[in-house]
Structures are given as C-alpha cells and as structure tokens.
Design a protein around this motif. Structure first.
Motif, PDB file in Angstrom:
ATOM      1  N   VAL A 167      -0.478   8.332  -6.614  1.00 24.42           N
ATOM      2  CA  VAL A 167      -0.765   7.017  -6.330  1.00 24.42           C
ATOM      3  C   VAL A 167      -1.479   6.776  -5.018  1.00 24.42           C
ATOM      4  O   VAL A 167      -2.643   6.180  -4.991  1.00 24.42           O
ATOM      5  N   PRO A 168      -1.047   7.208  -3.913  1.00 24.54           N
ATOM      6  CA  PRO A 168      -1.684   7.145  -2.687  1.00 24.54           C
ATOM      7  C   PRO A 168      -3.206   7.854  -2.745  1.00 24.54           C
ATOM      8  O   PRO A 168      -4.239   7.085  -2.126  1.00 24.54           O
ATOM      9  N   THR A 169      -3.262   8.740  -3.488  1.00 28.49           N
ATOM     10  CA  THR A 169      -4.737   9.513  -3.436  1.00 28.49           C
ATOM     11  C   THR A 169      -5.647   8.570  -3.981  1.00 28.49           C
ATOM     12  O   THR A 169      -6.697   8.421  -3.582  1.00 28.49           O
ATOM     13  N   VAL A 170      -5.151   8.107  -5.214  1.00 29.30           N
ATOM     14  CA  VAL A 170      -6.258   7.175  -5.909  1.00 29.30           C
ATOM     15  C   VAL A 170      -6.269   6.157  -5.173  1.00 29.30           C
ATOM     16  O   VAL A 170      -7.538   5.334  -5.174  1.00 29.30           O
ATOM     17  N   LEU A 171      -5.355   5.339  -4.482  1.00 29.89           N
ATOM     18  CA  LEU A 171      -5.623   4.108  -3.752  1.00 29.89           C
ATOM     19  C   LEU A 171      -6.857   4.359  -2.616  1.00 29.89           C
ATOM     20  O   LEU A 171      -7.524   3.548  -2.329  1.00 29.89           O
ATOM     21  N   ARG A 172      -6.582   5.653  -2.046  1.00 27.52           N
ATOM     22  CA  ARG A 172      -7.755   5.900  -0.987  1.00 27.52           C
ATOM     23  C   ARG A 172      -8.914   6.070  -1.390  1.00 27.52           C
ATOM     24  O   ARG A 172      -9.966   5.669  -0.839  1.00 27.52           O
ATOM     25  N   ARG A 173      -9.165   6.482  -2.828  1.00 28.88           N
ATOM     26  CA  ARG A 173     -10.418   6.757  -3.391  1.00 28.88           C
ATOM     27  C   ARG A 173     -10.921   5.411  -3.609  1.00 28.88           C
ATOM     28  O   ARG A 173     -12.236   5.219  -3.564  1.00 28.88           O
ATOM     29  N   ILE A 174     -10.042   4.499  -4.310  1.00 29.60           N
ATOM     30  CA  ILE A 174     -10.643   3.265  -4.473  1.00 29.60           C
ATOM     31  C   ILE A 174     -10.998   2.590  -3.241  1.00 29.60           C
ATOM     32  O   ILE A 174     -12.054   1.898  -3.237  1.00 29.60           O
ATOM     33  N   ARG A 175     -10.221   2.604  -2.217  1.00 27.34           N
ATOM     34  CA  ARG A 175     -10.653   2.169  -0.969  1.00 27.34           C
ATOM     35  C   ARG A 175     -12.049   2.706  -0.467  1.00 27.34           C
ATOM     36  O   ARG A 175     -12.822   1.781   0.092  1.00 27.34           O
ATOM     37  N   ARG A 176     -12.519   3.647  -0.637  1.00 26.20           N
ATOM     38  CA  ARG A 176     -13.674   4.307  -0.088  1.00 26.20           C
ATOM     39  C   ARG A 176     -14.875   3.530  -1.107  1.00 26.20           C
ATOM     40  O   ARG A 176     -15.830   3.552  -0.399  1.00 26.20           O
ATOM     41  N   LEU A 177     -14.574   3.124  -2.302  1.00 22.97           N
ATOM     42  CA  LEU A 177     -15.646   2.447  -2.734  1.00 22.97           C
ATOM     43  C   LEU A 177     -16.001   1.011  -2.586  1.00 22.97           C
ATOM     44  O   LEU A 177     -16.903   0.371  -3.097  1.00 22.97           O
ATOM     45  N   LEU A 178     -14.779   0.639  -1.766  1.00 20.58           N
ATOM     46  CA  LEU A 178     -14.885  -0.944  -1.305  1.00 20.58           C
ATOM     47  C   LEU A 178     -15.866  -0.991  -0.005  1.00 20.58           C
ATOM     48  O   LEU A 178     -15.726  -0.042   0.871  1.00 20.58           O
ATOM     49  N   ARG A 179     -16.342  -2.182   0.087  1.00 18.51           N
ATOM     50  CA  ARG A 179     -17.040  -2.383   1.399  1.00 18.51           C
ATOM     51  C   ARG A 179     -16.096  -2.808   2.399  1.00 18.51           C
ATOM     52  O   ARG A 179     -15.003  -2.931   2.120  1.00 18.51           O
ATOM     53  N   PRO A 180     -16.290  -2.679   3.693  1.00 22.13           N
ATOM     54  CA  PRO A 180     -15.525  -2.938   4.814  1.00 22.13           C
ATOM     55  C   PRO A 180     -14.855  -4.448   4.457  1.00 22.13           C
ATOM     56  O   PRO A 180     -15.643  -5.302   4.134  1.00 22.13           O
ATOM     57  N   GLY A 181     -13.488  -4.692   4.407  1.00 22.79           N
ATOM     58  CA  GLY A 181     -13.024  -5.824   4.251  1.00 22.79           C
ATOM     59  C   GLY A 181     -12.780  -6.208   2.694  1.00 22.79           C
ATOM     60  O   GLY A 181     -12.389  -7.293   2.425  1.00 22.79           O
ATOM     61  N   GLY A 182     -13.070  -5.252   1.887  1.00 22.49           N
ATOM     62  CA  GLY A 182     -12.919  -5.282   0.497  1.00 22.49           C
ATOM     63  C   GLY A 182     -11.612  -5.586   0.038  1.00 22.49           C
ATOM     64  O   GLY A 182     -10.721  -5.276   0.713  1.00 22.49           O
ATOM     65  N   LEU A 183     -11.519  -6.458  -1.059  1.00 27.94           N
ATOM     66  CA  LEU A 183     -10.140  -6.879  -1.746  1.00 27.94           C
ATOM     67  C   LEU A 183      -9.836  -5.996  -2.736  1.00 27.94           C
ATOM     68  O   LEU A 183     -10.521  -5.510  -3.472  1.00 27.94           O
ATOM     69  N   LEU A 184      -8.318  -5.994  -2.890  1.00 21.81           N
ATOM     70  CA  LEU A 184      -8.017  -5.400  -3.826  1.00 21.81           C
ATOM     71  C   LEU A 184      -6.680  -5.974  -4.526  1.00 21.81           C
ATOM     72  O   LEU A 184      -5.923  -6.459  -3.773  1.00 21.81           O
ATOM     73  N   ALA A 185      -6.846  -6.336  -5.850  1.00 21.13           N
ATOM     74  CA  ALA A 185      -5.674  -6.892  -6.441  1.00 21.13           C
ATOM     75  C   ALA A 185      -5.003  -6.101  -7.442  1.00 21.13           C
ATOM     76  O   ALA A 185      -5.601  -5.421  -8.172  1.00 21.13           O
ATOM     77  N   LEU A 186      -3.727  -6.097  -7.164  1.00 24.98           N
ATOM     78  CA  LEU A 186      -2.794  -4.923  -7.584  1.00 24.98           C
ATOM     79  C   LEU A 186      -1.668  -5.511  -8.621  1.00 24.98           C
ATOM     80  O   LEU A 186      -1.139  -6.137  -8.067  1.00 24.98           O
ATOM     81  N   GLY A 187      -1.568  -4.720  -9.659  1.00 24.97           N
ATOM     82  CA  GLY A 187      -0.325  -5.249 -10.602  1.00 24.97           C
ATOM     83  C   GLY A 187       0.437  -4.084 -10.756  1.00 24.97           C
ATOM     84  O   GLY A 187       0.121  -2.904 -11.262  1.00 24.97           O
ATOM     85  N   MET A 188       1.671  -3.930 -10.482  1.00 27.66           N
ATOM     86  CA  MET A 188       2.824  -2.808 -10.698  1.00 27.66           C
ATOM     87  C   MET A 188       4.130  -3.545 -11.334  1.00 27.66           C
ATOM     88  O   MET A 188       4.294  -4.775 -11.337  1.00 27.66           O
ATOM     89  N   VAL A 189       5.006  -2.506 -11.739  1.00 33.10           N
ATOM     90  CA  VAL A 189       6.226  -3.061 -12.174  1.00 33.10           C
ATOM     91  C   VAL A 189       7.320  -2.682 -11.287  1.00 33.10           C
ATOM     92  O   VAL A 189       7.008  -1.582 -10.521  1.00 33.10           O
ATOM     93  N   GLU A 190       8.039  -3.749 -10.999  1.00 30.93           N
ATOM     94  CA  GLU A 190       9.040  -3.345  -9.738  1.00 30.93           C
ATOM     95  C   GLU A 190      10.184  -2.414 -10.471  1.00 30.93           C
ATOM     96  O   GLU A 190      11.133  -3.131 -11.192  1.00 30.93           O
ATOM     97  N   ALA A 191      10.413  -1.225 -10.130  1.00 27.69           N
ATOM     98  CA  ALA A 191      11.513  -0.518 -10.677  1.00 27.69           C
ATOM     99  C   ALA A 191      11.304   0.886  -9.736  1.00 27.69           C
ATOM    100  O   ALA A 191      10.324   1.542  -9.504  1.00 27.69           O
ATOM    101  N   ASP A 192      12.454   1.397  -9.476  1.00 30.72           N
ATOM    102  CA  ASP A 192      12.462   2.901  -8.938  1.00 30.72           C
ATOM    103  C   ASP A 192      12.412   3.975 -10.151  1.00 30.72           C
ATOM    104  O   ASP A 192      13.246   4.542 -10.256  1.00 30.72           O
ATOM    105  N   LEU A 193      11.116   3.978 -10.193  1.00 30.99           N
ATOM    106  CA  LEU A 193      10.827   5.069 -11.318  1.00 30.99           C
ATOM    107  C   LEU A 193       9.626   5.882 -10.784  1.00 30.99           C
ATOM    108  O   LEU A 193       8.663   5.642 -10.339  1.00 30.99           O
ATOM    109  N   ASP A 194       9.824   7.332 -11.174  1.00 33.45           N
ATOM    110  CA  ASP A 194       8.625   8.403 -10.879  1.00 33.45           C
ATOM    111  C   ASP A 194       8.366   9.382 -11.811  1.00 33.45           C
ATOM    112  O   ASP A 194       9.057  10.119 -12.310  1.00 33.45           O
TER     113      ASP A 194
END
Length: 307
Positions: free
Chosen positions: A219-246
């Motif tokens: 997950v952190p790897t993909v988030l960092r890669r998404i960040r690279r595609l965003l302009r400085p100050g770019g926005l991210l809207a994220l949806g996840m399930v709240e649960a302690d699951l891996d």
C-alpha cells in the motif's frame, strides 16, 4: 456473476469503485489466519492474518510505513511472477462480478461527498486519476459532469467495458495500479503518460476501495507512486474499510478475495509516510444490500500532497 471460489484467493491488482465487502470493522473478536495458497506461477503466496482486536499502540511497524527491508521484488523473480499471477486471477474475478457489484453496494454517499470536495477545490478542466474506476459510477460520472477530465484505470477488462458504456466522456486504461509512475507503465502497458513521464500531471487522484486489495506492505508503495503523478499540492480522495486486516481471505459475491484494512490512526500514519497530509477524515457505517455480507465501517480521507 462468478459462482464458486477461485482456486487462488486473489490479492491485489484489479479494483473497483466501491469496496468488496466481507471484512468487518475493527472490534473485539477472533484472529483468523488464512492458509498459504499456490499461484499459477507455482510459487506460494503467504496467507494473510485478520486480527479484529484493539487498536495498535506505540511506534508503527516498519511494514505499515512501507519500510520493508527487502523492497519491491526483482523483475523476473519468483515473487514478482507470483504477484502478476494473482493479479490476473483477481481481474478474472471482477470480470465475472460485473454489474452485480453496484447492485449489492448501491449507496455511495462517501464517494459522492469526496467528489463534491474535489469539484469545489479544482479548476474546470483539471485532470483527475481514478485508481480502480470499476464501473465508472459514481466517481468518474460525477467528476466529468462537474467539468473535470477523468482518466480511469483498472485491471479488469469487464469493469472497464462497463465504465466505457456508463461514463463514455472519461478516458480509461487497463494497467496494474502497482505499475503507476514506473517504467512498466510505458514498456508493458504502452501508457507513458502514467509512467515517470507523467510526474506532476494530475491535479487530483481518487482511490475508493481499490487499495484494500493490496497487502499492507504494498500500500505505501502504491501511494508514493500515485503521489509522483500528482502536481505539488495535488489532492487525494481515499476510501478504505476500517478493520485490522492484512490480505485476509474473505468470501465476496461467490468468490474469495484477499482484503486489507486499517485502523484509522494506522492509515493516517501510512499516508503521512507516503508524503500526504490528511486534511479531513470521516467514517460511515455501511450495510450492503445483501444479508450474506456483514455491515462495516468505511473510512474516507481527504489528503493533499506534501512537497
């Protein structure tokens, strides 16, 4: 709709615009350990552990922050081949689910609220990357109607076909989200604009319940890669399930998927470590339109690229 279980409970890769259900919100309960499974490549995929217990305390583990010592698997390695194999199986699963997805999960208030936030923050014509676009609704449809330019990605051909019919004004591409901002985007998927050449291209990105299909160490790897595609100050809207699951194997609409979730404080740490500031977070209880799937707590986060 797919019936029966696929032979390898599939982890990350294809993704949709609403979450596969079957995970429960974090609450006191048993720990479930899924067995190792064998992928089509012949390598063994480690089983996930679902611990529905109390929130974690103290420093976040290294894997949670994406600091796994081994790093991404080498190209052509057995681990990399396993990763690609299970992604392909997941895409097939979502091909079969098709329109059944939106029928079981019709309420998408959290996505719509995040969409209104993006429309209020972005200038007309701004480019938005929808990671795991699914059928195109509601995210691509609402953003296009509001005057934004949307590029949707998914690994499921079936979902992409539905999205092209549902929201034809958006642009869609088939690509593994793990390959965003890497050389593979151009070399394998013929999408240079989603590789290193696309750095800073997008004003915003959305990822509604697509990252739940990744193991926590990806997950952190993909988030960092998404960040690279965003302009400085770019926005991210994220949806996840709240649960302690891996990467726990859970039943979903006649198949089995591996699902990841986070407790909210852990998810904030992951986003901060990936270079995002969390500006707002809210939870919403969700009850699927199916008595076979339990209710859950959805998390929605509004984030901004730092740096």
């Amino acid at each position: 709709m797919t019936t029966g279980q696929i032979s390898d409970p599939t982890p990350a890769g294809a993704s949709c615009d609403a979450p596969p259900r079957g995970s429960r919100p974090a609450a006191t309960g048993p720990t479930v350990t899924s067995p190792a499974v064998t992928s089509p490549t012949g390598s063994t995929a480690p089983g996930g552990t679902a611990s529905a217990g109390t929130p974690s305390t103290g420093p976040a583990p290294a894997a949670l922050l994406g600091a796994a010592a081994s790093g991404p698997p080498a190209a052509g390695s057995a681990e990399e081949l396993r990763r690609r194999g299970v992604r392909a199986l997941q895409a097939v699963a979502f091909d079969g689910i098709g329109t059944g997805y939106d029928e079981v999960f019709p309420a998408k208030g959290g996505q719509l609220a995040c969409g209104e936030w993006l429309l209020g923050e972005l200038e007309p014509g701004a480019e938005v990357l929808d990671v795991g676009c699914g059928t195109g609704e509601p995210t691509a449809g609402r953003l296009v109607a509001g005057g934004l330019r949307v590029t949707g990605i998914d690994l499921s051909d079936g979902m992409l076909a539905l999205a092209r019919r549902t929201v034809p004004e958006a642009v869609y591409h088939r690509i593994d989200m793990y390959d965003l901002a890497t050389e593979r985007a151009a070399a394998v998927w013929d999408l240079p604009g989603l590789g290193p050449a696309g750095a800073g291209r997008f004003a915003a990105a959305t990822a509604f319940f697509s990252l739940i299909l990744l193991p926590q160490d990806e997950v952190p790897t993909v988030l960092r890669r998404i960040r690279r595609l965003l302009r400085p100050g770019g926005l991210l809207a994220l949806g996840m399930v709240e649960a302690d699951l891996d990467h726990a194997a859970l039943p979903f609409l006649g198949t089995t998927l591996r699902i990841t979730g986070y407790l909210r404080e852990d998810l904030e740490r992951v986003l901060t470590g990936a270079g995002f500031a969390v500006e707002e977070q809210f939870g919403m209880p969700y009850a699927p339109a199916s008595t076979s799937l339990p209710p859950e707590e959805q998390l929605f986060l509004r984030c901004r690229r730092v740096g």
